[in-house]
Motif scaffolding. Structure first.
Motif, PDB file in Angstrom:
ATOM      1  N   UNK A  83     -29.628   7.413  22.472  1.00  0.00           N
ATOM      2  CA  UNK A  83     -29.137   8.318  21.469  1.00  0.00           C
ATOM      3  C   UNK A  83     -28.494   9.712  21.951  1.00  0.00           C
ATOM      4  N   UNK A  84     -28.526  10.530  21.231  1.00  0.00           N
ATOM      5  CA  UNK A  84     -28.112  11.915  21.522  1.00  0.00           C
ATOM      6  C   UNK A  84     -28.907  12.997  20.944  1.00  0.00           C
ATOM      7  N   UNK A  85     -28.404  14.177  20.923  1.00  0.00           N
ATOM      8  CA  UNK A  85     -29.137  15.322  20.467  1.00  0.00           C
ATOM      9  C   UNK A  85     -28.494  16.628  20.680  1.00  0.00           C
ATOM     10  N   UNK A  86     -29.443  17.745  20.737  1.00  0.00           N
ATOM     11  CA  UNK A  86     -28.993  19.034  21.191  1.00  0.00           C
ATOM     12  C   UNK A  86     -30.164  19.780  21.805  1.00  0.00           C
ATOM     13  N   UNK A  87     -29.924  20.876  22.701  1.00  0.00           N
ATOM     14  CA  UNK A  87     -30.864  21.585  23.434  1.00  0.00           C
ATOM     15  C   UNK A  87     -30.553  22.894  23.319  1.00  0.00           C
ATOM     16  N   UNK A  88     -31.472  23.834  22.503  1.00  0.00           N
ATOM     17  CA  UNK A  88     -31.070  25.151  22.607  1.00  0.00           C
ATOM     18  C   UNK A  88     -32.109  25.750  23.571  1.00  0.00           C
ATOM     19  N   UNK A  89     -31.451  26.710  24.543  1.00  0.00           N
ATOM     20  CA  UNK A  89     -32.156  27.122  25.596  1.00  0.00           C
ATOM     21  C   UNK A  89     -32.129  28.861  25.658  1.00  0.00           C
ATOM     22  N   UNK A  90     -33.057  29.397  25.753  1.00  0.00           N
ATOM     23  CA  UNK A  90     -32.937  30.777  25.642  1.00  0.00           C
ATOM     24  C   UNK A  90     -33.848  31.204  27.158  1.00  0.00           C
ATOM     25  N   UNK A  91     -33.287  31.762  28.093  1.00  0.00           N
ATOM     26  CA  UNK A  91     -33.711  31.973  29.356  1.00  0.00           C
ATOM     27  C   UNK A  91     -34.806  33.461  29.179  1.00  0.00           C
ATOM     28  N   UNK A  92     -35.518  33.637  30.232  1.00  0.00           N
ATOM     29  CA  UNK A  92     -36.432  35.118  30.011  1.00  0.00           C
ATOM     30  C   UNK A  92     -35.627  36.217  30.022  1.00  0.00           C
ATOM     31  N   UNK A 102     -24.590  15.021  21.930  1.00  0.00           N
ATOM     32  CA  UNK A 102     -24.227  14.245  20.694  1.00  0.00           C
ATOM     33  C   UNK A 102     -23.452  13.109  21.098  1.00  0.00           C
ATOM     34  N   UNK A 103     -23.891  11.831  20.511  1.00  0.00           N
ATOM     35  CA  UNK A 103     -23.076  10.575  20.727  1.00  0.00           C
ATOM     36  C   UNK A 103     -21.627  10.729  20.589  1.00  0.00           C
ATOM     37  N   UNK A 104     -20.765   9.987  21.058  1.00  0.00           N
ATOM     38  CA  UNK A 104     -19.324   9.990  20.527  1.00  0.00           C
ATOM     39  C   UNK A 104     -18.807   8.708  20.359  1.00  0.00           C
ATOM     40  N   UNK A 105     -17.854   8.637  19.532  1.00  0.00           N
ATOM     41  CA  UNK A 105     -17.231   7.423  18.970  1.00  0.00           C
ATOM     42  C   UNK A 105     -16.472   6.666  20.250  1.00  0.00           C
ATOM     43  N   UNK A 106     -16.770   5.445  20.509  1.00  0.00           N
ATOM     44  CA  UNK A 106     -15.964   4.768  21.339  1.00  0.00           C
ATOM     45  C   UNK A 106     -14.561   4.731  21.495  1.00  0.00           C
ATOM     46  N   UNK A 107     -13.844   4.338  22.440  1.00  0.00           N
ATOM     47  CA  UNK A 107     -12.399   4.498  22.523  1.00  0.00           C
ATOM     48  C   UNK A 107     -11.660   3.615  21.510  1.00  0.00           C
ATOM     49  N   UNK A 108     -12.486   2.463  21.271  1.00  0.00           N
ATOM     50  CA  UNK A 108     -12.007   1.410  20.337  1.00  0.00           C
ATOM     51  C   UNK A 108     -12.145   1.710  18.945  1.00  0.00           C
ATOM     52  N   UNK A 131     -22.025  -2.986  16.379  1.00  0.00           N
ATOM     53  CA  UNK A 131     -20.792  -1.889  16.280  1.00  0.00           C
ATOM     54  C   UNK A 131     -21.307  -0.674  15.712  1.00  0.00           C
ATOM     55  N   UNK A 132     -22.710  -0.486  15.420  1.00  0.00           N
ATOM     56  CA  UNK A 132     -22.987   0.806  14.850  1.00  0.00           C
ATOM     57  C   UNK A 132     -23.141   1.910  15.869  1.00  0.00           C
ATOM     58  N   UNK A 133     -23.145   1.746  17.124  1.00  0.00           N
ATOM     59  CA  UNK A 133     -23.553   2.680  18.141  1.00  0.00           C
ATOM     60  C   UNK A 133     -22.347   3.503  18.439  1.00  0.00           C
ATOM     61  N   UNK A 134     -22.808   4.759  18.702  1.00  0.00           N
ATOM     62  CA  UNK A 134     -21.739   5.672  19.536  1.00  0.00           C
ATOM     63  C   UNK A 134     -22.070   5.707  20.810  1.00  0.00           C
ATOM     64  N   UNK A 135     -21.223   6.196  21.784  1.00  0.00           N
ATOM     65  CA  UNK A 135     -21.600   6.380  23.143  1.00  0.00           C
ATOM     66  C   UNK A 135     -22.832   7.175  23.392  1.00  0.00           C
ATOM     67  N   UNK A 136     -24.053   6.679  23.991  1.00  0.00           N
ATOM     68  CA  UNK A 136     -25.004   7.582  23.901  1.00  0.00           C
ATOM     69  C   UNK A 136     -25.082   9.004  25.037  1.00  0.00           C
ATOM     70  N   UNK A 137     -25.545  10.065  24.633  1.00  0.00           N
ATOM     71  CA  UNK A 137     -25.386  11.299  25.329  1.00  0.00           C
ATOM     72  C   UNK A 137     -26.699  11.646  25.786  1.00  0.00           C
ATOM     73  N   UNK A 138     -27.934  11.417  25.331  1.00  0.00           N
ATOM     74  CA  UNK A 138     -29.223  11.800  25.790  1.00  0.00           C
ATOM     75  C   UNK A 138     -29.425  11.768  27.354  1.00  0.00           C
ATOM     76  N   UNK A 421     -30.620   1.275  21.089  1.00  0.00           N
ATOM     77  CA  UNK A 421     -29.263   1.880  20.994  1.00  0.00           C
ATOM     78  C   UNK A 421     -29.211   2.664  19.653  1.00  0.00           C
ATOM     79  N   UNK A 422     -28.547   3.691  19.402  1.00  0.00           N
ATOM     80  CA  UNK A 422     -28.385   4.286  18.190  1.00  0.00           C
ATOM     81  C   UNK A 422     -27.603   3.610  17.100  1.00  0.00           C
ATOM     82  N   UNK A 423     -27.669   4.200  16.056  1.00  0.00           N
ATOM     83  CA  UNK A 423     -26.640   3.735  14.969  1.00  0.00           C
ATOM     84  C   UNK A 423     -25.821   5.025  14.283  1.00  0.00           C
ATOM     85  N   UNK A 424     -25.436   5.904  15.361  1.00  0.00           N
ATOM     86  CA  UNK A 424     -25.085   7.199  14.989  1.00  0.00           C
ATOM     87  C   UNK A 424     -23.561   7.075  14.327  1.00  0.00           C
TER      88      UNK A 424
END
Length: 589
Positions: A83-92, A102-108, A131-138, A421-424
């Protein structure tokens, strides 16, 4: 009392509402406390994995990597490799990063790929199957986080997940029942791994995943293999055999984006949150800007009718802007500064009637702030996501939200590798004017294009105190939730319950939820929301809906807030695990 607050309070004199609060409905639940570090997740084994890494000397990012991979093992409903997602980081030191994987649409992929010859949407084509899956980014995202911000090695961070997959973990009743997903039954590899070919797992049984364990070991030794090596070709071969669009070239082209977070201010706090392709952060900031001059506690208690009305009207207006303007920033110019402008919020605020709702069809956007919107379409976002929050002993913090989109994604497991696999692709706009899963309105900025990332509502958020000339900002809260279109309103309510209404962080996580997203023009409530408050809001003129209330077997719940607060006086960490998910926990040391 401020003039606006006085007008609103006076308008509610005729409402004989009870001051129903969370504390009056539930036992006085206290947060989990820890002096040094805290991890809060939806699954107790994943929480333990994060704490284990922290005790080994890892920082919050190392723990986040451990939690993410552990969730792929113990919470396949939403935890993932595919799948995919987001990570918010705040350092010390106060530096923040927003990692977009986040997942991306395939070239096709094409704009009309889910339409038939007549131009109608093919049912479930964007939800189930290859056909429901985007390119996974996790995998790319968490490996990037570990490489750039972690202290330990990738192999160390992944060791708990590998152990859980190899040795297995004991299923609770709820976890065992979740594995009976009908979508997975459609695909032999999924049915074999997760459902024992129809001999469903039961409470108390140990669930082992040797294929996934082997895949995790391969990633720990050479993460590039997932995108540019033998593993990438395995994924592409399975996709091709099933009629999917993802190729080895799509995987090799995937890139993580380190984006600048959205920032805002509220009641003496600084809000650090998600930028596009998440709509969550900018809509959250717009909601809080609209509410910033109201004295909410003077109107009533937490979840009182008076507060819910004003908050709902802020939701309605901010979601109208979400529907018209937001999409992938790499493909669109987005009016973020204008949407975050306090003067724009003030103009919206002036249109709020203190005594009754404004029908969405009658909303008129304040003139002179935003450009004309592109054509609007209805779209959806699934609720099957997961969030976790982490703070380490040095003050580094992580808020991360990840997803397969639907529960167990598209139902397809990559044979030989053991992950779903995702259905993103379902998060894109499939056809103008046609509603999908959650009826959200969005613009054509979210149409399908090769390489594009679909719009999201995920809203990982970190809140700090305002800094001064002599003092740096201090960490105050780490927040987030799953919930599809309800994510933003849930996070907003968590902020309001904590900052405005003073609930402890466990009470914040457990508070009953309400949601309005502009269209459909309906005020939704969780099933457990107090009846008397719903009745009062209906009498005011709202079209009210208690989520799934007609089904007594359904809990009628949404979201899963996994929260951390920092005691401003002692620095003690306070964890709030959402009791809606009995198999998760907050833990620290």
């Amino acid at each position: 009392m401020r003039p606006a607050a006085a007008r609103i309070a006076a308008s509610f004199v005729a409402l004989t509402f009870l001051a129903t609060t969370l504390q009056a409905q539930q036992p006085n639940l206290e947060p989990t406390r820890a002096p040094h570090a805290m991890v809060v997740t939806v699954e107790h084994n994943a929480t333990d994995a994060g704490v284990e890494i922290l005790k080994q000397g890892g920082n919050a990012v190392d723990a986040a990597v451990a939690v993410h991979f552990a969730l792929a093992v113990v919470y396949p409903f939403a935890g993932n490799l595919g799948g995919g997602g987001f990570m918010l980081i705040r350092d010390k030191h106060g530096k923040s990063h927003f990692l977009d994987y986040r997942e991306k649409a395939p070239a096709a992929a094409t704009r009309d790929m889910y339409l038939d010859a007549k131009g109608d949407i093919v049912p479930r084509m964007s939800l189930v199957g290859y056909k429901a899956s985007g390119v996974p980014g996790s995998v790319a995202g968490v490996v990037y986080a570990q490489k750039h911000f972690g202290k330990l090695t990738l192999a160390q961070d992944m060791a708990p997940a590998i152990r859980l997959a190899t040795e297995g973990f004991v299923l609770s009743d709820a976890e065992a029942r979740m594995l009976q997903s009908k979508n997975m039954t459609l695909f032999p590899a999924s049915a074999h791994i997760y459902q024992r070919d129809g001999n469903f797992y039961k409470e108390g049984e140990t669930f082992k995943q040797p294929e996934l364990a082997a895949t995790l070991v391969r990633i720990s030794k050479d993460p590039d293999e997932f995108y540019k090596g033998a593993m990438a070709h395995q994924i592409a071969d399975v996709e091709k055999a099933g009629g999917g669009l993802i190729t080895a070239e799509d995987l090799a082209a995937y890139q993580v984006k380190d984006r600048e977070p959205i920032k805002g201010k509220y009641r003496g706090y600084d809000i650090i949150t998600a930028p596009p392709p998440s709509s969550g952060g900018i809509v959250l900031v717009e909601i809080l800007n609209i509410l910033s001059t109201y004295d909410l506690p003077k109107l009533g208690s937490d979840r009182s009718a008076a507060q819910v009305h004003i908050i709902t009207e802020a939701f309605r207006r901010a979601y109208m802007d979400r529907s018209d303007y937001l999409g992938d920033p790499d493909f669109n110019t987005l009016p973020l500064k204008q949407m975050a402008n306090p003067k724009y919020a003030a103009a919206w605020r002036a249109s709020i009637d203190p005594g009754k709702p404004t029908p969405s069809k009658n909303l008129t956007r304040p003139a002179g702030f935003l450009p004309p919107p592109p054509s609007a379409t209805k779209t959806k976002e699934s609720t099957e996501t997961t969030h976790f929050s982490i703070v380490d002993s040095e003050g580094n913090s992580v808020a991360s939200t990840t997803t397969l989109n639907g529960g167990f994604g598209c139902g397809v497991t990559i044979a030989g590798l053991g992950f779903l696999m995702n259905n993103e692709m379902d998060d894109f706009t499939s056809k103008v004017g046609v509603p999908n899963m959650y009826g959200l309105m969005q613009s054509s900025a979210n149409s399908i294009e090769p390489g594009k990332r679909p719009l999201s509502a995920m809203t990982p958020t970190i809140i700090t105190t305002h800094g001064t000339m002599f003092h740096r900002p201090k960490l105050a809260y780490v927040m987030g939730t799953p919930g599809g279109s309800t994510i933003i309103t849930t996070v907003a309510n968590d902020v309001i319950s904590a900052i405005d209404n003073g609930l402890n962080i466990q009470a914040v996580a457990d508070a009953p939820r309400f949601h309005h997203q502009y269209l459909p023009d309906r005020l939704d409530f969780e099933k457990k929301f107090p009846d008397d408050i719903v009745t009062q809001l209906k009498a005011m003129g709202y079209d009210t809906n208690r989520n799934q209330a007609a089904d007594d077997k359904s809990p009628g719940l949404w979201g899963d807030s996994e929260l951390i607060a920092v005691d401003p006086n002692t620095g003690e960490l306070l964890g709030g695990h959402d009791s809606r998910r009995a198999f998760g926990k907050a833990a620290g040391y």
